[in-house]
Motif scaffolding. Structure first.
Motif, PDB file in Angstrom:
ATOM      1  N   ILE A 154     -16.383  -0.190 156.624  1.00  3.66           N
ATOM      2  CA  ILE A 154     -15.128  -0.783 157.062  1.00  3.66           C
ATOM      3  C   ILE A 154     -15.158  -2.270 156.728  1.00  3.66           C
ATOM      4  O   ILE A 154     -16.216  -2.842 156.453  1.00  3.66           O
ATOM      5  CB  ILE A 154     -14.882  -0.588 158.576  1.00  3.66           C
ATOM      6  CG1 ILE A 154     -16.008  -1.249 159.379  1.00  3.66           C
ATOM      7  CG2 ILE A 154     -14.775   0.893 158.914  1.00  3.66           C
ATOM      8  CD1 ILE A 154     -15.769  -1.230 160.868  1.00  3.66           C
ATOM      9  N   GLU A 155     -13.992  -2.881 156.770  1.00  7.83           N
ATOM     10  CA  GLU A 155     -13.894  -4.309 156.503  1.00  7.83           C
ATOM     11  C   GLU A 155     -14.240  -5.110 157.758  1.00  7.83           C
ATOM     12  O   GLU A 155     -13.872  -4.732 158.872  1.00  7.83           O
ATOM     13  CB  GLU A 155     -12.482  -4.666 156.047  1.00  7.83           C
ATOM     14  CG  GLU A 155     -12.098  -4.087 154.708  1.00  7.83           C
ATOM     15  CD  GLU A 155     -10.665  -4.408 154.352  1.00  7.83           C
ATOM     16  OE1 GLU A 155     -10.435  -5.170 153.405  1.00  7.83           O
ATOM     17  OE2 GLU A 155      -9.766  -3.890 155.034  1.00  7.83           O
ATOM     18  N   TRP A 196      -8.467  -6.390 144.059  1.00  7.39           N
ATOM     19  CA  TRP A 196      -9.322  -5.850 143.014  1.00  7.39           C
ATOM     20  C   TRP A 196      -9.311  -4.325 143.001  1.00  7.39           C
ATOM     21  O   TRP A 196      -9.464  -3.714 141.947  1.00  7.39           O
ATOM     22  CB  TRP A 196     -10.739  -6.362 143.197  1.00  7.39           C
ATOM     23  CG  TRP A 196     -10.874  -7.828 142.899  1.00  7.39           C
ATOM     24  CD1 TRP A 196      -9.921  -8.642 142.350  1.00  7.39           C
ATOM     25  CD2 TRP A 196     -12.011  -8.647 143.144  1.00  7.39           C
ATOM     26  NE1 TRP A 196     -10.388  -9.917 142.235  1.00  7.39           N
ATOM     27  CE2 TRP A 196     -11.665  -9.966 142.705  1.00  7.39           C
ATOM     28  CE3 TRP A 196     -13.266  -8.427 143.677  1.00  7.39           C
ATOM     29  CZ2 TRP A 196     -12.562 -11.027 142.814  1.00  7.39           C
ATOM     30  CZ3 TRP A 196     -14.153  -9.483 143.771  1.00  7.39           C
ATOM     31  CH2 TRP A 196     -13.810 -10.764 143.354  1.00  7.39           C
ATOM     32  N   GLY A 197      -9.153  -3.721 144.184  1.00 11.48           N
ATOM     33  CA  GLY A 197      -9.055  -2.263 144.206  1.00 11.48           C
ATOM     34  C   GLY A 197      -7.830  -1.765 143.462  1.00 11.48           C
ATOM     35  O   GLY A 197      -7.893  -0.805 142.684  1.00 11.48           O
ATOM     36  N   PRO A 249     -14.200  -8.491 153.473  1.00  8.86           N
ATOM     37  CA  PRO A 249     -12.870  -8.020 153.055  1.00  8.86           C
ATOM     38  C   PRO A 249     -12.251  -8.808 151.907  1.00  8.86           C
ATOM     39  O   PRO A 249     -11.114  -8.524 151.521  1.00  8.86           O
ATOM     40  CB  PRO A 249     -12.036  -8.192 154.324  1.00  8.86           C
ATOM     41  CG  PRO A 249     -12.659  -9.355 155.022  1.00  8.86           C
ATOM     42  CD  PRO A 249     -14.130  -9.279 154.729  1.00  8.86           C
ATOM     43  N   ALA A 250     -12.964  -9.779 151.341  1.00  6.69           N
ATOM     44  CA  ALA A 250     -12.361 -10.651 150.336  1.00  6.69           C
ATOM     45  C   ALA A 250     -11.980  -9.872 149.088  1.00  6.69           C
ATOM     46  O   ALA A 250     -12.820  -9.190 148.488  1.00  6.69           O
ATOM     47  CB  ALA A 250     -13.331 -11.772 149.974  1.00  6.69           C
ATOM     48  N   ALA A 267     -12.777   0.273 146.883  1.00  7.44           N
ATOM     49  CA  ALA A 267     -13.403  -1.042 146.716  1.00  7.44           C
ATOM     50  C   ALA A 267     -14.320  -1.375 147.884  1.00  7.44           C
ATOM     51  O   ALA A 267     -15.412  -1.935 147.697  1.00  7.44           O
ATOM     52  CB  ALA A 267     -12.323  -2.104 146.551  1.00  7.44           C
ATOM     53  N   ILE A 268     -13.903  -1.045 149.095  1.00 10.47           N
ATOM     54  CA  ILE A 268     -14.725  -1.334 150.275  1.00 10.47           C
ATOM     55  C   ILE A 268     -15.999  -0.508 150.241  1.00 10.47           C
ATOM     56  O   ILE A 268     -17.102  -1.014 150.520  1.00 10.47           O
ATOM     57  CB  ILE A 268     -13.912  -1.049 151.549  1.00 10.47           C
ATOM     58  CG1 ILE A 268     -12.751  -2.026 151.659  1.00 10.47           C
ATOM     59  CG2 ILE A 268     -14.790  -1.127 152.785  1.00 10.47           C
ATOM     60  CD1 ILE A 268     -11.737  -1.651 152.721  1.00 10.47           C
ATOM     61  N   GLY A 269     -15.893   0.777 149.883  1.00  7.54           N
ATOM     62  CA  GLY A 269     -17.086   1.613 149.799  1.00  7.54           C
ATOM     63  C   GLY A 269     -18.056   1.130 148.734  1.00  7.54           C
ATOM     64  O   GLY A 269     -19.277   1.121 148.943  1.00  7.54           O
ATOM     65  N   ARG A 270     -17.554   0.724 147.571  1.00  3.39           N
ATOM     66  CA  ARG A 270     -18.425   0.235 146.505  1.00  3.39           C
ATOM     67  C   ARG A 270     -19.111  -1.074 146.905  1.00  3.39           C
ATOM     68  O   ARG A 270     -20.281  -1.286 146.583  1.00  3.39           O
ATOM     69  CB  ARG A 270     -17.617   0.052 145.218  1.00  3.39           C
ATOM     70  CG  ARG A 270     -17.192   1.349 144.572  1.00  3.39           C
ATOM     71  CD  ARG A 270     -16.361   1.085 143.331  1.00  3.39           C
ATOM     72  NE  ARG A 270     -17.112   0.338 142.335  1.00  3.39           N
ATOM     73  CZ  ARG A 270     -17.934   0.887 141.440  1.00  3.39           C
ATOM     74  NH1 ARG A 270     -18.114   2.191 141.437  1.00  3.39           N
ATOM     75  NH2 ARG A 270     -18.560   0.141 140.553  1.00  3.39           N
TER      76      ARG A 270
END
Length: 538
Positions: free
Chosen positions: A371-372, A429-430, A423-424, A454-457
């Motif tokens: 999570i962010e 970018w996602g 979270p930046a 993007a968050i998972g990566r």
């Protein structure tokens, strides 16, 4: 080109340090309810007087004044009730003190923003990081007046903070203000009065290790019998020895009931709180205790079976499962919730969404949820986004801290690790690298779904972009694998290409013949060339 802010490293969120469970006190007799109301009102009056005394002491509080307050309360209640009341007063004063410091920081940030914008020419456009000048002379004049107002308010708050003065409303400031807007709240004066009195009652007792069933003041036996130690002025209402009153109802604690029963049978400390829901006319009891914080799971262990990236939004959670190499698997999932209504409704909606997320994670066999690490405290001020009211409301409605706390406590019992990622630029970018490639004729990928990838990566330590090509001069297999998705040790990264059926002729392109699956038959360094035997027709 604008400078990007540094990206913080992802980390595993530590587990909870305490547990709280609740059960309803059913089938209470009128005598039971009368005794609970009398005890709550009497102790509530003592708690209000003690809180007033504690606020008057301010920074001059010491152990001697604490002992004096406790002695005065002991005469009107008991030593244990007095200890619980004074401890609660200290906690309320400390909480108000922290809120006062946060308010001062908010005022200072608002003053700095207005001062900067007033120094800019009218109409100057802003950037992504800093707002520009005000749009008109009228707005500039209004903000200059507001600047003086905030400066005067900051001066008063700083004086209060230095003197140790805080302002606390027992029962809640929101409910106190509702008294002036009964029609808008849909309440009558008597209904509001009942809720106000119930919120100001005091029926809470701290646990004591080594005492019988972990609490001498409010005691619950393993079979669910509830008894209360009555204050001295109400001792004549006792129906059991030693000035105790036994309720007719039984308590079970369906959630964590076995853990609670083990604690009270071992005489370990358990704190209890009894409260009345005046709207429904129901009594509840809450049991809480501390638990040893479990050791944090190593990042590599948590990510051994992949991760589920979750993007938090105002009305839903967008989630996507990723394998160990950062590749999205299957289709995205969306867990919706409705944050309108009262606090209990919002909390139930969040719990329901998180429950569905946890069930999906367990069904997938994933041991980590990313999570962010969101914090909108500095980004939702009216001075930074004054005209963008919809955006301010959007980020204010996001249940960031509440959702993270709930998710951490719920995941602790399932063995799923929670990873907080920076979270930046995840949404930007996602959408740039993943939204279009993941969109098909049968699946529409939103920005939120791409942000979940993007968050998972980022939690896995992979870059958000999809592919990293080798240098232009070495675009061959000798330079290494052409993508950062899988390392050289990953099995199957250079498996045989699928054989395309068709006639065998000498004009078949490379990799399409009968020997397409034979890696040794291709023209590669340190490999033998492909020799296809020719068949001569008789």
């Amino acid at each position: 080109m604008a400078e990007l802010r540094p990206i913080a490293s992802s980390f595993v969120v530590p587990g909870p340090s305490g547990v709280a469970v609740r059960d309803r006190l059913k089938h209470l007799t009128p005598a039971d309810e009368q005794v609970l109301c009398l005890v709550g009102a009497h102790l509530g009056a003592l708690a209000s007087a003690d809180l007033k005394t504690r606020c008057a002491d301010g920074l001059g509080h010491c152990s001697d004044t604490w002992a004096a307050r406790k002695r005065e309360l002991t005469v009107q209640s008991s030593a244990r009730w007095a200890g619980a009341i004074t401890k609660t007063s200290h906690d309320q004063w400390a909480l108000a003190r922290r809120g006062q410091a946060d308010h001062i920081r908010d005022l200072q940030a608002a003053i700095a923003t207005i001062t900067r914008r007033l120094s800019l020419p009218v109409g100057r456009k802003g950037t992504r990081k800093e707002p520009g000048g005000y749009r008109s002379r009228q707005e500039w004049f209004a903000k200059s007046r507001r600047l003086h107002l905030l400066q005067d308010r900051l001066k008063r708050r700083k004086a209060d903070h230095q003197a140790g003065r805080v302002r606390v409303v027992r029962g809640g400031k929101r409910l106190a203000r509702t008294r002036h807007h009964l029609d808008a709240a849909g309440l009558t004066e008597s209904e509001w009065r009942n809720r106000w009195q119930a919120e100001r009652w005091f029926l809470a007792a701290d646990g004591e290790s080594g005492k019988r069933h972990g609490n001498q003041t409010i005691r619950i036996t393993p079979d669910g019998q509830v008894s209360i130690k009555l204050p001295v002025p109400l001792a004549h209402h006792a129906n059991a020895p030693h000035g105790r009153y036994v309720l007719t109802c039984r308590v079970t604690f369906a959630h964590r009931g076995v853990e609670w029963r083990d604690r009270i049978e071992a005489n370990r400390a358990v704190a209890y709180r009894i409260h009345l829901d005046a709207q429904r006319g129901r009594w509840y009891i809450t049991a809480s205790w501390q638990i040893p914080q479990a050791p944090t799971v190593p990042m590599a262990t948590a990510l051994a079976h992949g991760v589920i990236g979750v993007d938090t939004n105002a009305d839903h959670l967008a989630a996507w499962r990723l394998d160990t190499h950062g590749n999205p698997i299957g289709n995205p999932r969306r867990f919706t919730y409705d944050l309108s209504g009262n606090a209990e409704h919002r909390d139930a909606q969040i719990r329901h969404a998180l429950t569905r997320l946890m069930h999906w994670a367990r069904a997938c066999g994933v041991n980590a949820i990313a999570i962010e690490d969101l914090d909108f405290e500095a980004d939702k001020t009216r001075e930074k986004h004054g005209r963008r009211k919809r955006f301010r409301k959007l980020i204010s409605d996001m249940p960031t801290s509440r959702l993270r706390a709930r998710l951490t406590s719920m995941a602790d019992q399932t063995g799923i690790a929670i990873i907080a990622a920076d979270p930046a630029y995840t949404s930007r970018w996602g959408a740039q690298h993943w939204q279009k490639p993941l969109t098909t004729t049968k699946r529409t990928t939103t920005r939120h779904d791409a942000a979940a990838v993007a968050i998972g990566r980022r939690a896995q330590g992979h870059p958000i972009r999809r592919r990293t090509a080798p240098p232009l001069a070495h675009r061959s297999d000798g330079q290494g694998h052409r993508t950062v998705q899988a390392g050289p040790e990953a099995w199957g990264r250079e498996g045989p290409r699928p054989r395309i059926p068709g006639p065998r002729t000498r004009s078949v392109p490379p990799g399409r013949g009968a020997y397409a699956g034979d890696q040794n038959a291709h023209h590669r360094p340190e490999r033998s060339a492909e020799h296809v035997p020719l068949t001569l027709s008789p």
